[in-house]
Design a protein around this motif. Structure first.
Motif, PDB file in Angstrom:
ATOM      1  N   UNK A 260       0.846  -1.188   0.000  1.00 41.29           N
ATOM      2  CA  UNK A 260       0.000   0.000   0.000  1.00 41.29           C
ATOM      3  C   UNK A 260       0.882   1.239   0.000  1.00 41.29           C
ATOM      4  N   UNK A 261       0.575   2.116  -0.904  1.00 42.82           N
ATOM      5  CA  UNK A 261       1.316   3.366  -0.978  1.00 42.82           C
ATOM      6  C   UNK A 261       1.135   4.165   0.318  1.00 42.82           C
ATOM      7  N   UNK A 262       2.183   4.874   0.683  1.00 43.89           N
ATOM      8  CA  UNK A 262       2.162   5.687   1.905  1.00 43.89           C
ATOM      9  C   UNK A 262       1.783   7.127   1.578  1.00 43.89           C
ATOM     10  N   UNK A 263       0.704   7.596   2.166  1.00 48.01           N
ATOM     11  CA  UNK A 263       0.326   9.005   2.053  1.00 48.01           C
ATOM     12  C   UNK A 263       1.094   9.799   3.108  1.00 48.01           C
ATOM     13  N   UNK A 264       1.836  10.803   2.652  1.00 47.72           N
ATOM     14  CA  UNK A 264       2.480  11.738   3.582  1.00 47.72           C
ATOM     15  C   UNK A 264       1.695  13.050   3.538  1.00 47.72           C
ATOM     16  N   UNK A 265       1.103  13.400   4.679  1.00 44.73           N
ATOM     17  CA  UNK A 265       0.459  14.709   4.819  1.00 44.73           C
ATOM     18  C   UNK A 265       1.444  15.656   5.487  1.00 44.73           C
ATOM     19  N   UNK A 266       1.361  16.915   5.133  1.00 40.45           N
ATOM     20  CA  UNK A 266       2.191  17.881   5.831  1.00 40.45           C
ATOM     21  C   UNK A 266       1.304  19.021   6.346  1.00 40.45           C
ATOM     22  N   UNK A 267       1.524  19.370   7.612  1.00 36.05           N
ATOM     23  CA  UNK A 267       0.790  20.469   8.253  1.00 36.05           C
ATOM     24  C   UNK A 267       1.820  21.547   8.500  1.00 36.05           C
ATOM     25  N   UNK A 268       1.927  22.475   7.588  1.00 37.24           N
ATOM     26  CA  UNK A 268       3.074  23.390   7.569  1.00 37.24           C
ATOM     27  C   UNK A 268       3.046  24.455   8.649  1.00 37.24           C
ATOM     28  N   UNK A 269       1.842  24.789   9.145  1.00 38.97           N
ATOM     29  CA  UNK A 269       1.715  26.052   9.868  1.00 38.97           C
ATOM     30  C   UNK A 269       0.959  25.917  11.193  1.00 38.97           C
ATOM     31  N   UNK A 270      -0.219  25.325  11.168  1.00 41.94           N
ATOM     32  CA  UNK A 270      -1.012  25.200  12.392  1.00 41.94           C
ATOM     33  C   UNK A 270      -1.535  26.537  12.882  1.00 41.94           C
ATOM     34  N   UNK A 271      -2.180  26.494  14.032  1.00 36.79           N
ATOM     35  CA  UNK A 271      -2.803  27.696  14.543  1.00 36.79           C
ATOM     36  C   UNK A 271      -2.267  28.135  15.893  1.00 36.79           C
ATOM     37  N   UNK A 272      -1.306  27.426  16.415  1.00 30.86           N
ATOM     38  CA  UNK A 272      -0.833  27.734  17.773  1.00 30.86           C
ATOM     39  C   UNK A 272       0.460  28.540  17.766  1.00 30.86           C
TER      40      UNK A 272
ATOM     41  N   UNK B  31      10.772  11.512   6.201  1.00 33.85           N
ATOM     42  CA  UNK B  31       9.707  10.514   6.162  1.00 33.85           C
ATOM     43  C   UNK B  31       9.795   9.681   4.878  1.00 33.85           C
ATOM     44  N   UNK B  32      10.034  10.361   3.785  1.00 35.60           N
ATOM     45  CA  UNK B  32      10.126   9.652   2.497  1.00 35.60           C
ATOM     46  C   UNK B  32      11.355   8.750   2.460  1.00 35.60           C
ATOM     47  N   UNK B  33      12.453   9.208   3.045  1.00 39.99           N
ATOM     48  CA  UNK B  33      13.651   8.342   3.083  1.00 39.99           C
ATOM     49  C   UNK B  33      13.380   7.091   3.910  1.00 39.99           C
ATOM     50  N   UNK B  34      12.731   7.275   5.052  1.00 38.69           N
ATOM     51  CA  UNK B  34      12.429   6.119   5.903  1.00 38.69           C
ATOM     52  C   UNK B  34      11.475   5.170   5.180  1.00 38.69           C
ATOM     53  N   UNK B  35      10.450   5.710   4.543  1.00 37.05           N
ATOM     54  CA  UNK B  35       9.523   4.862   3.772  1.00 37.05           C
ATOM     55  C   UNK B  35      10.289   4.085   2.714  1.00 37.05           C
ATOM     56  N   UNK B  36      11.235   4.753   2.097  1.00 37.06           N
ATOM     57  CA  UNK B  36      12.021   4.106   1.056  1.00 37.06           C
ATOM     58  C   UNK B  36      12.871   2.983   1.644  1.00 37.06           C
ATOM     59  N   UNK B  37      13.499   3.242   2.773  1.00 32.99           N
ATOM     60  CA  UNK B  37      14.269   2.186   3.435  1.00 32.99           C
ATOM     61  C   UNK B  37      13.365   1.014   3.800  1.00 32.99           C
ATOM     62  N   UNK B  38      12.154   1.321   4.236  1.00 34.37           N
ATOM     63  CA  UNK B  38      11.215   0.269   4.654  1.00 34.37           C
ATOM     64  C   UNK B  38      10.476  -0.329   3.456  1.00 34.37           C
ATOM     65  N   UNK B  39      10.818   0.122   2.257  1.00 35.21           N
ATOM     66  CA  UNK B  39      10.288  -0.440   1.011  1.00 35.21           C
ATOM     67  C   UNK B  39       8.796  -0.194   0.838  1.00 35.21           C
ATOM     68  N   UNK B  40       8.337   0.868   1.456  1.00 34.41           N
ATOM     69  CA  UNK B  40       6.943   1.236   1.242  1.00 34.41           C
ATOM     70  C   UNK B  40       6.915   2.417   0.281  1.00 34.41           C
ATOM     71  N   UNK B  41       6.295   2.247  -0.881  1.00 34.48           N
ATOM     72  CA  UNK B  41       6.324   3.339  -1.857  1.00 34.48           C
ATOM     73  C   UNK B  41       5.514   4.537  -1.390  1.00 34.48           C
ATOM     74  N   UNK B  42       5.990   5.717  -1.689  1.00 35.25           N
ATOM     75  CA  UNK B  42       5.310   6.953  -1.307  1.00 35.25           C
ATOM     76  C   UNK B  42       4.263   7.283  -2.372  1.00 35.25           C
ATOM     77  N   UNK B  43       3.035   7.592  -1.916  1.00 35.51           N
ATOM     78  CA  UNK B  43       1.934   7.887  -2.841  1.00 35.51           C
ATOM     79  C   UNK B  43       2.117   9.251  -3.492  1.00 35.51           C
TER      80      UNK B  43
END
Ligand SMILES: [Zn+2]
Ligand SMILES: [Zn+2]
Ligand SMILES: [Zn+2]
Ligand SMILES: [Zn+2]
Lengths: 282, 282, 282, 282
Positions: free
Chosen positions: C12-24, C259-271
């Motif tokens: 299963x492809x790995x979805x990486x979400x990024x929350x760049x800013x937030x509200x706090x 995160x993408x490097x770790x996914x790559x090491x773990x052989x999980x493709x990035x979506x």
């Protein structure tokens, strides 16, 4: 699976198995442990009346030693058929004997038992004994039981034994619903604890029914947990000779009665032998 | 314990063990698997450079068969001492040999290995073999290792084996910190899964250090989980000959390098051999 | 479920979400945190290049305060569409504002975001604030998002919030695959630990996809575990401003890259973003 | 902790709390639910005789509505002191009232209750209500209870609430042994299941005593599990008005009696009020 079974545990009848005798300890451990055929049959019928739907049978010779003599098993089977014949009969195939010796009681008695155990092994026993089956032995036992119409009970002493059980499933040597015993507390058996019971059960395959077998003081709490989790329960002197700390049980039936009382308090109905047959597909 | 180790996992150095050779498969499984002493030593030194602090050593004869010949072990030990002598040396005591044969490499080489395995068994192997130790054998191995100043590595194939390990602890035959290998994926080994890894580790005694050994495709994910849980890691061709699906590993060192890269990403520092000695009390 | 996902997590492809800013927190926490629309768009596009397929958007006013001003969201949306428009856009609906204020960015921008959050609450925040939604608010948000074709992301701060999520499912207000965020480490959020991550995920309904959101130092290890368990991952300055202990991250993209490097090491493709749409049914 | 408690669960006395009345449903749910002071006192004394060592008290006005009127609490307290005065009295501080209103029954009655609840919140209630305490409110309640010598019972509806409890511990506002209620089955309460009970309890701090509170049909199985795990138990009409499926309970005492019978079967002795005081350090 565990969680789903939990929400509907009151809807599944509880199978209570009783192992009256076993092959290890005898009257020196508890003078009420039945050894001779007549004693064993008396005890089985009392357990039947108390709520047991399956009896797990071992035999002893006249000195009380573990025996695989088919005639002794026949004598027990005859007594059961005559006096409390609707109980589901389960013959052990465990112990330090040859494969043929272990199987003779199962295949040379009439009627044959409806269930017989396969000790998915191996396990350490005592100081210098390795008990339990190789893959080849497991396959042979399962194949021959299938040919004779005897359903195997898969005795798993720790979660590692589920892999060999899965092999038998994948080879088509056992048929669903698979009937598992999860064992807690022997030398290389799983450490008895609520967490380990949950984890062991969570590893079972689909279409499995299972009972909890726990030794000594763990019998009571872990079988109660299994009752809540939607599993089934085995009690009896083979696994535990005490009623409570410091007090030997008066009879196997006393242990069955307590299990039935607890099931009743927990609102889980106790299965009759015919209801056990339906659950196990026999 | 698991949870506490988690919060501080970055503070404990990660021991990477490598099992370059094993006793089962050979160059037919992966032509890069080192069999002869010179090959093995080359591989060990490359692994040492890549971050391994312990090497688990098996030997092969000239045809590539598993051997317990002390001279072959001596040849490997000599090569290590000459070329990458700070790595912690761990000799196997596993395989289908007599007790004496299994122990000779440990006690008849100079210097003796700092670690040697005890396969807390038993386990099923193949079609008709039961491998692993009885209680008596475990006790003897532990006692003699203690006499010779060799620390035992307790190989536990499923949680049932922790009970026998506990027996060795209670007899005073092994000393803290206890060094455990938790094994996932053999025939009667624990089914490899994250849940089972968590549960297995949760059963360890206090004062235990542990490494995760998982076969084949489970090696990568479960050793990564162990890194996060505060455990240690074993990789190498004995357990897994692939780098990824469909691609054989080029060398044991390639697997060690990946483990070290992942540890680095996860901010867990990799132990040097001397740091491994400190963690294990040797 | 967890175990099954584990055995096929590489598929299963790995979805990486990024929350760049937030509200706090803002630039006082990390001067590289993007606050103004142009900064935010720059950061989003860099994260997109690094492997993020979803961006979770908050907006700030000119002083850096949390704002729900639709024009600011439109400005960010315009920048995204112009510069890295294939990324999946997710607008927050969290914060101390009225219901209408919270929803305006979602419904008054063009194009509308493909995803928007619903904070299944409630949670404690700071000294005297209770954040999060009542059942009525959750229902209204889900209903209106469904009418506008915006898929809700169900933010669950502890396993108790799954019951309210289940209510939305049973009312037909959200549609499978359900998209869950499991949150670790806030005031009344779940205590971050591997065991709690396993248990939280085990409570998810069928047909759920989920991502792990963990605050601060737990972001790295728990998102790595989620990668192995078959879940997805959210990183970014909203949740964690550090690259490692004592070292602020240079950018959100730096966290995505790891995160993408770790996914790559773990052989999980990035979506890719389109693969993420397929996984989430949008 | 859970595992250790399990091995010695028979050695720790079981505290049975009873919550006779609650603040939500009334005689429309079960005509045997006591609402008026005299009824409540009758019920408490019957529960005391049946094995309850703590009573959790809510009050109702003459129409049966939830009230915080100190005089009504005083009337109940007077009745208890007169008729079954050794039971440990626990006053609720929950409900939709101001802080002062919630605390008046605790501080304006004589003698003061030995225990009072703090709903570590927040939780969703019904369609549009958020119940439960902010950090500030929790701190104030704990501080004032400490000043008045009233021990707080920390009501945790899901594992997320343990973090706020930990905050109170770290601030020194509550003292060991900490007295926790783990709640299963409300809207944003933890989903009731054996696995979730194990996991919730595993997150408790050291020096914690805890009781299991589960709603409706989960009360019976989960309190039985808690009995095995070494926890304590709360039953009563506030949480569950049924004796079994389709059959309303005749009285709170009927539920206490069943709990005591199960504890007796499981060989866990039931604590007297004074033994409960010793366990809880009051
Ligand atoms: Zn037997
Ligand atoms: Zn080896
Ligand atoms: Zn946000
Ligand atoms: Zn209450």
């Amino acid at each position: 699976m565990v969680f789903d079974d939990y929400r509907s545990y009151r809807d599944e009848k509880l199978i209570i198995s009783v192992a009256t005798t076993g092959g290890f300890h005898g009257k020196e451990a508890n003078p009420n442990l039945p050894e001779q055929p007549a004693e064993i049959v008396d005890e089985i019928c009392a357990c039947r009346d108390a709520g047991a739907s399956i009896v797990h049978v071992h035999a002893r010779d006249e000195e009380g030693n573990h025996t695989k003599d088919p005639e002794t098993f026949q004598e027990i089977q005859d007594g059961i058929q005559e006096r409390c014949g609707d109980i589901v009969v389960n013959f052990t195939t465990g112990g330090s004997f040859t494969r043929e010796e272990l199987l003779r009681p199962v295949f040379e008695t009439e009627p044959k038992p409806e269930l017989a155990t396969i000790d998915i092994g191996p396990v350490s026993l005592g100081q210098d004994l390795i008990g339990g089956n190789s893959r080849d032995k497991n396959e042979e036992f399962a194949r021959r039981m299938r040919e004779h119409g005897v359903k195997p009970e898969l005795e798993t002493f720790n979660p590692g034994h589920l892999t060999e059980s899965q092999h038998l499933i994948e080879e088509g040597l056992v048929e669903p619903p698979y009937w598992f015993t999860l064992i807690f507390g022997m030398q290389t058996g799983t450490v008895p604890s609520p967490q380990n019971l949950m984890n062991f059960a969570a590893n079972l395959p689909d279409e499995a029914e299972w009972q909890c077998l726990a030794l000594g003081r763990d019998q009571l709490p872990l079988t109660t947990m299994a009752t809540i989790l939607g599993g089934h329960v085995r009690v009896g002197f083979e696994d535990n000779v005490y009623y409570q700390r410091g007090e030997l049980a008066e009879s196997n039936a006393q242990l069955v009665e307590r299990t039935a009382r607890i099931a009743d308090e927990l609102q889980r109905p106790v299965a009759t032998p015919d209801e056990a047959r339906e659950i196990l597909g026999i």
